[in-house]
Design a protein around this motif. Sequence first.
Motif, PDB file in Angstrom:
ATOM      1  N   TYR A  35      -8.997  -2.110   3.371  1.00 26.72           N
ATOM      2  CA  TYR A  35      -8.327  -3.143   3.402  1.00 26.72           C
ATOM      3  C   TYR A  35      -9.595  -4.439   2.193  1.00 26.72           C
ATOM      4  CZ  TYR A  35     -11.834  -4.145   7.393  1.00 26.72           C
ATOM      5  OH  TYR A  35     -12.993  -4.076   8.137  1.00 26.72           O
ATOM      6  N   ILE A  47      -3.181   0.266  -2.413  1.00 23.25           N
ATOM      7  CA  ILE A  47      -3.021  -1.313  -2.253  1.00 23.25           C
ATOM      8  C   ILE A  47      -2.268  -1.553  -3.701  1.00 23.25           C
ATOM      9  CG2 ILE A  47      -3.839  -3.188  -1.324  1.00 23.25           C
ATOM     10  CD1 ILE A  47      -6.645  -1.890  -0.048  1.00 23.25           C
ATOM     11  N   SER A  54       0.655  -1.438  -0.045  1.00 22.38           N
ATOM     12  CA  SER A  54       0.194   0.235   0.012  1.00 22.38           C
ATOM     13  C   SER A  54       0.830   1.155  -0.027  1.00 22.38           C
ATOM     14  CB  SER A  54      -1.248  -0.177   1.499  1.00 22.38           C
ATOM     15  OG  SER A  54      -0.305  -0.328   2.522  1.00 22.38           O
TER      16      SER A  54
END
Length: 230
Positions: A73, A184, A15
């Motif tokens: 995430y 990411i 990331s």
Amino acid sequence: MPSLRSTPCAERGGSILYDLESPAMRSPGVLSLSLTLLLAALSPAGRGQDGTGAIEGTIAWPGDLDPSHVVVYLEGDLDRGDPARVHVVQSGVQFTPSFVAFPMGGHIAFVNDEPREITHNVFSRSPAWSVDLGLFGPGSERESEFPSPGLVRVMCSIHRQMQMDVYVTPNRFFALPQGGRFRISGVPPGTHALRGWSANNRLKSARADAVVEAGKATRIDLVLESRSVR
């Protein structure tokens, strides 16, 4: 197990790198710690030349609400990477840093670094980590694994004002947005569920499906909506 001190560093999972010039990153109380991004960023994997792709975009929220800490995430049982080992210092009757994030299976070593004879404790009643590490004095430390994903609120039973948050992600693919932007990389091709989370419980988490292709960056913009107040 690799060791990582609580200094500004790169985020793992491919990331973003921290902006060391930003006011937020000059504060020792706010940083996320993990192990492998710097190597990933310098390797072919970090540049998407190994058959992986990337997810990048923005995350926004209502202007009248402070999101506090934000994590973006991927959900799911993906690669966790090598277990992180983070040092958190107890000094000045506070936890430093006050927020960390890493994949499940990581460890935190809590170090009592008080210059005077001040005893500390570490405990949590959070579902993801319900533990009491007992009492320990200056120069001592206690270490524990964080095996389950989710938010963990860590406190000291002696000094009630001491509190820190740990966000445990299900895998190594996560980022801490800087200026509302995130990236990411090193993500396997396929359809992934992307989640945006904020420590402010007045904000809902956000979710979107991201279709990742090898060698390409998929653009996703997330919005954290406010919870209705009754």
